[in-house]
Write a protein that holds these residues in place. Structure first.
Motif, mmCIF file in Angstrom:
data_model
loop_
_atom_site.group_PDB
_atom_site.id
_atom_site.type_symbol
_atom_site.label_atom_id
_atom_site.label_comp_id
_atom_site.label_asym_id
_atom_site.label_seq_id
_atom_site.Cartn_x
_atom_site.Cartn_y
_atom_site.Cartn_z
ATOM 1 N N TYR A 67 70.901 103.167 9.326
ATOM 2 C CA TYR A 67 72.102 103.415 10.132
ATOM 3 C C TYR A 67 71.725 104.038 11.476
ATOM 4 O O TYR A 67 72.230 103.632 12.534
ATOM 5 N N ILE A 68 70.820 105.010 11.455
ATOM 6 C CA ILE A 68 70.381 105.657 12.688
ATOM 7 C C ILE A 68 69.646 104.659 13.579
ATOM 8 O O ILE A 68 69.789 104.665 14.810
ATOM 9 N N GLU A 69 68.869 103.795 12.964
ATOM 10 C CA GLU A 69 68.190 102.754 13.746
ATOM 11 C C GLU A 69 69.198 101.832 14.422
ATOM 12 O O GLU A 69 68.997 101.413 15.572
ATOM 13 N N LYS A 70 70.306 101.519 13.747
ATOM 14 C CA LYS A 70 71.339 100.683 14.357
ATOM 15 C C LYS A 70 71.960 101.385 15.552
ATOM 16 O O LYS A 70 72.163 100.773 16.623
ATOM 17 N N LEU A 71 72.259 102.691 15.390
ATOM 18 C CA LEU A 71 72.819 103.436 16.517
ATOM 19 C C LEU A 71 71.848 103.478 17.693
ATOM 20 O O LEU A 71 72.253 103.468 18.858
ATOM 21 N N GLY A 72 70.559 103.499 17.379
ATOM 22 C CA GLY A 72 69.539 103.549 18.418
ATOM 23 C C GLY A 72 69.497 102.315 19.303
ATOM 24 O O GLY A 72 68.870 102.340 20.375
ATOM 25 N N LEU B 199 79.935 109.561 21.712
ATOM 26 C CA LEU B 199 80.851 109.711 20.580
ATOM 27 C C LEU B 199 80.731 108.483 19.695
ATOM 28 O O LEU B 199 80.910 107.350 20.168
ATOM 29 N N VAL B 200 80.423 108.697 18.421
ATOM 30 C CA VAL B 200 80.264 107.615 17.448
ATOM 31 C C VAL B 200 81.278 107.821 16.333
ATOM 32 O O VAL B 200 81.305 108.894 15.705
ATOM 33 N N ILE B 201 82.113 106.820 16.090
ATOM 34 C CA ILE B 201 83.059 106.861 14.975
ATOM 35 C C ILE B 201 82.824 105.634 14.107
ATOM 36 O O ILE B 201 82.901 104.498 14.594
ATOM 37 N N SER B 202 82.514 105.878 12.837
ATOM 38 C CA SER B 202 82.304 104.800 11.871
ATOM 39 C C SER B 202 83.357 104.909 10.778
ATOM 40 O O SER B 202 83.588 105.992 10.245
ATOM 41 N N GLY B 203 83.977 103.786 10.455
ATOM 42 C CA GLY B 203 84.997 103.786 9.414
ATOM 43 C C GLY B 203 86.386 103.758 10.008
ATOM 44 O O GLY B 203 86.566 103.477 11.198
ATOM 45 N N PRO B 204 87.395 104.039 9.195
ATOM 46 C CA PRO B 204 88.771 103.969 9.675
ATOM 47 C C PRO B 204 88.956 104.838 10.920
ATOM 48 O O PRO B 204 88.387 105.930 10.990
ATOM 49 N N PRO B 205 89.697 104.343 11.916
ATOM 50 C CA PRO B 205 90.469 103.094 11.916
ATOM 51 C C PRO B 205 89.756 101.931 12.612
ATOM 52 O O PRO B 205 90.388 100.946 12.963
ATOM 53 N N VAL B 206 88.438 102.063 12.826
ATOM 54 C CA VAL B 206 87.716 101.088 13.647
ATOM 55 C C VAL B 206 87.687 99.725 12.952
ATOM 56 O O VAL B 206 87.016 99.557 11.925
ATOM 57 N N GLN B 207 88.446 98.780 13.499
ATOM 58 C CA GLN B 207 88.540 97.422 12.944
ATOM 59 C C GLN B 207 88.747 97.455 11.431
ATOM 60 O O GLN B 207 88.128 96.697 10.683
ATOM 61 N N TRP B 208 89.656 98.335 11.010
ATOM 62 C CA TRP B 208 89.880 98.564 9.583
ATOM 63 C C TRP B 208 91.161 97.850 9.155
ATOM 64 O O TRP B 208 92.139 97.829 9.891
ATOM 65 N N LEU C 31 83.107 102.284 26.928
ATOM 66 C CA LEU C 31 82.885 101.636 25.643
ATOM 67 C C LEU C 31 81.518 100.961 25.663
ATOM 68 O O LEU C 31 81.279 100.023 26.432
ATOM 69 N N LEU C 32 80.616 101.434 24.807
ATOM 70 C CA LEU C 32 79.268 100.867 24.758
ATOM 71 C C LEU C 32 79.150 99.761 23.727
ATOM 72 O O LEU C 32 78.442 98.769 23.955
ATOM 73 N N ALA C 33 79.828 99.917 22.591
ATOM 74 C CA ALA C 33 79.689 98.894 21.549
ATOM 75 C C ALA C 33 80.760 99.077 20.494
ATOM 76 O O ALA C 33 81.198 100.196 20.219
ATOM 77 N N VAL C 34 81.168 97.956 19.904
ATOM 78 C CA VAL C 34 81.922 97.940 18.662
ATOM 79 C C VAL C 34 81.127 97.051 17.721
ATOM 80 O O VAL C 34 81.055 95.834 17.891
ATOM 81 N N ASP C 35 80.482 97.671 16.757
ATOM 82 C CA ASP C 35 79.575 96.968 15.844
ATOM 83 C C ASP C 35 80.143 97.101 14.435
ATOM 84 O O ASP C 35 79.986 98.132 13.776
ATOM 85 N N GLY C 36 80.842 96.057 13.991
ATOM 86 C CA GLY C 36 81.497 96.135 12.690
ATOM 87 C C GLY C 36 82.566 97.208 12.716
ATOM 88 O O GLY C 36 83.498 97.165 13.523
ATOM 89 N N THR D 254 81.976 100.358 13.450
ATOM 90 C CA THR D 254 81.431 101.466 14.230
ATOM 91 C C THR D 254 81.720 101.255 15.710
ATOM 92 O O THR D 254 81.479 100.166 16.242
ATOM 93 N N VAL D 255 82.252 102.283 16.358
ATOM 94 C CA VAL D 255 82.488 102.235 17.799
ATOM 95 C C VAL D 255 81.681 103.344 18.461
ATOM 96 O O VAL D 255 81.523 104.436 17.906
ATOM 97 N N ILE D 256 81.137 103.058 19.650
ATOM 98 C CA ILE D 256 80.311 104.016 20.382
ATOM 99 C C ILE D 256 80.840 104.107 21.810
ATOM 100 O O ILE D 256 80.964 103.087 22.508
ATOM 101 N N TRP D 257 81.167 105.327 22.233
ATOM 102 C CA TRP D 257 81.610 105.588 23.600
ATOM 103 C C TRP D 257 80.667 106.576 24.278
ATOM 104 O O TRP D 257 79.978 107.359 23.607
ATOM 105 N N LYS D 258 80.688 106.535 25.620
ATOM 106 C CA LYS D 258 79.967 107.518 26.421
ATOM 107 C C LYS D 258 80.966 108.255 27.296
ATOM 108 O O LYS D 258 81.793 107.642 27.979
ATOM 109 N N LYS D 259 80.881 109.576 27.285
ATOM 110 C CA LYS D 259 81.804 110.409 28.051
ATOM 111 C C LYS D 259 81.396 110.433 29.523
ATOM 112 O O LYS D 259 80.200 110.476 29.844
#
Length: 598
Positions: free
Chosen positions: A186-191, A298-307, A328-333, A335-340
């Motif tokens: 999981y950490i490798e995916k975030l990387g 900011l990384v949020i995995s799980g609800p409500p991301v594409q849930w 918005l950097l990515a929506v991977d399944g 998991t969503v990743i943002w940069k402030k």
């Protein structure tokens, strides 16, 4: 019918004489004596009587008398053991009391401490079968089942890789609800999207952390993660995390700010933490924004991301992020990743959540029992280099003077002197006091009066982590600690700490008496007896306490140490130090309820 009526002259009156009453009372007392001494009922009543003395709040005067006797060093005034059912007691997170409070915004799951007179004055015992904890790094993967024999998580979450029981151990495969194949993958995916490797990121916050496998495996990337979760239906998430040697803390994002300074975490992570970020006009998202460093992730995995069935919640989450100008950097399944952004949010005058910047007078670092604000903290309220990518990389940031050190007069000079001072002191601790720092016997450390974090910084080469506590009534230096790449919390030591019993190997405190006094005053707010009982609660059996203070205070602490069953010795300070200080080093003896009753 049914009653025999004798003539008045035939009735024999019975007059109880004084001798009869005395005789009856005597035989009654003899019977009671034999009942109490020779029957199980006596043991039961005695035990309940001791428990009533130690735990009851009916007579605070009795408690005050016991505190006074302990402070005087009276030999007979030893503090007794709490009852067996208190082995996991957390005074400020007591479900029996908190369950009666409001459910609104999870208020009932936040800290709610008893009054001092209502706090049990007794020593928390270990559970039956307790063993000295598995040492780091083996503890990342396994702990003794008998140290916390709570099977609920293993039963409910074992199929997701959280933990499972194998023989005398709980085993931690490293999985989680959103990463059942393991935290490493999981950490490798975030990387792929954020700079996990390369020393750009150092401090992380994991919200609703479970057993903290994410934080445990982030250590391999030199990222220090503060993991938190409430005391909830899973019972012991944070207790498991700390037993594993992973930094963790009991907390709830409810009605108050979390006890951390603003703009401190390079990364904020939520893996199925189920925090309703957009509820209450996005108040929880604004609290996350307060904590996240400019340029942080900011990384949020799980609800409500594409849930499933959460389209509106997912749309609202994206709308809040856009309003705050997050990239918005990515929506991977799921998991969503943002940069402030690195500057104040580009909030428009009109947005669907009514978001607005806080007043310029608002101090975003106020976070001890401070109500959540429905506004966005201003980055411009803090001067200096704070942004990820601008602040020094790890490990250079550990010793480089942070710009936020200027919170106090001559702060830059004080910071540099403090850093040098603690290098000398820690060397003295290791070489002259023979502390086990740097060995596998010490993993979880707490500094109760951390100031700029100099003690923790001096341990950078040791296999430890330090919970740096900045007292809430002292200068707000915790942001400096985070800028150094260390972690910690605000706390008031006249209240119990938000952790389980037996979670720290070593507790360090410089200036212990200052923790119980009003600032600038000689008047006490609370007492050393309660403070040392609390220290004993969170210290592991055979753990170490190191206390620095004036000779008079150290002598007093030495007397109290006997009452809490510590073996203590008093030492001179290191030769290079100025001032009137002595050092007390104490070991918490490993006792059990059965040995305590003998």
């Amino acid at each position: 019918m049914g009653h025999l009526n004798l003539p008045a002259s035939k009735r024999i009156p019975r007059h109880w004489r004084l001798l009869d009453i005395v005789s009856a009372a005597f035989f009654g007392l003899v019977f009671l004596f034999f009942l109490l001494v020779f029957s199980p009922l006596g043991d039961s009543l005695a035990a309940s009587g001791r428990q009533a003395l130690l735990v009851s709040t009916a007579d605070p005067r009795q408690r005050h008398r016991l505190v006074a006797l302990v402070e005087l060093g009276t030999q007979s005034a030893a503090i007794e053991a709490c009852p067996a059912e208190s082995v996991d007691h957390m005074p400020c997170e007591d479900p029996r009391r908190n369950s009666q409070l409001s459910r609104e915004m999870n208020f009932y799951r936040e800290r709610h401490c008893p009054l001092p007179d209502e706090t049990p004055l007794c020593l928390i015992p270990p559970p039956d079968g307790y063993k000295i904890s598995v040492q780091w790094p083996d503890s990342l993967h396994k702990i003794w089942h008998s140290n916390m024999p709570h099977n609920k998580i293993a039963d409910r979450k074992g199929h997701q890789g959280w933990m499972k029981r194998e023989g005398p151990y709980f085993i931690f495969p490293g999985g989680g609800t959103m990463f059942p194949d393991g935290a490493i993958q999981y950490i490798e995916k975030l990387g792929q999207y954020i700079p996990i490797s390369g020393s750009t990121l150092r401090t992380a916050l994991d919200m609703g952390c479970g057993v903290a496998s994410f934080g445990g495996y982030m250590l391999g990337e030199d990222i220090l993660t503060m993991s938190f979760a409430p005391r909830d239906s899973h019972k012991s998430q944070i207790q498991f995390a700390l037993e594993r040697g992973i930094p963790a803390f009991v907390a709830m994002l409810g009605t108050r700010r979390l006890p951390f300074p603003a703009f401190s975490f390079d990364l904020v992570h939520c893996s199925r933490c189920l925090i309703p970020f957009t509820a209450y006009n996005a108040t929880y998202f604004m609290e996350v924004d307060r904590l996240l460093r400019p340029g942080g992730y900011l990384v949020i995995s799980g609800p409500p991301v594409q849930w499933p069935n959460q389209d509106k919640e997912w749309a609202d989450l994206q709308a809040v992020a856009r309003a705050l100008c997050y990239e918005l950097l990515a929506v991977d399944g799921n998991t969503v990743i943002w940069k402030k952004p690195v500057v104040d949010s580009c909030l428009s005058n009109q947005n669907e959540f009514g978001l607005e910047l806080c007043d310029e007078s608002e101090d975003p670092d106020n976070a001890w029992y401070f109500k959540l604000k429905k506004c966005v903290s201003r980055i411009s309220s803090v001067k200096g280099d704070l942004a990820v990518g601008t602040i020094a990389q790890w490990p250079e940031r550990l010793t480089k003077t942070p710009s936020r050190a200027a919170v106090m007069k001559n702060g830059i000079d004080v910071f540099e002197a403090d850093t040098r001072r603690w290098v000398r002191r820690v060397a003295y601790y290791k070489n002259s006091l023979s502390l086990k720092l740097g060995t596998s016997a010490v993993r979880n450390i707490m500094d109760m009066n951390a100031f700029f974090g100099g003690f923790a910084a001096a341990l950078k080469s040791d296999p430890v982590w330090v919970m740096n506590v900045v007292p809430a009534r002292k200068p707000s230096t915790l942001a400096v600690i985070y800028d150094r790449g260390l972690i910690g919390v605000y706390h008031d030591w006249c209240e119990p700490f938000s952790t389980y019993p037996r979670t720290y190997d070593l507790i360090h405190v410089s200036g212990i008496e200052s923790l119980i006094k009003y600032p600038g005053s000689g008047k006490n707010r609370c007492n050393l007896v309660d403070l040392m009982v609390e220290m004993d609660r969170i210290l592991r059996p055979e753990g170490t306490v190191v206390i620095r203070d004036s000779p008079e205070v150290i002598d007093k602490v030495g007397r109290l140490a006997r009452a809490v069953r510590w073996t203590a010795s008093i030492h001179e300070k290191e030769p290079e130090s100025h001032g009137r200080e002595k050092i007390l080093v104490a070991t918490k003896n490993f006792w059990t309820l059965s040995s305590a009753s003998n």
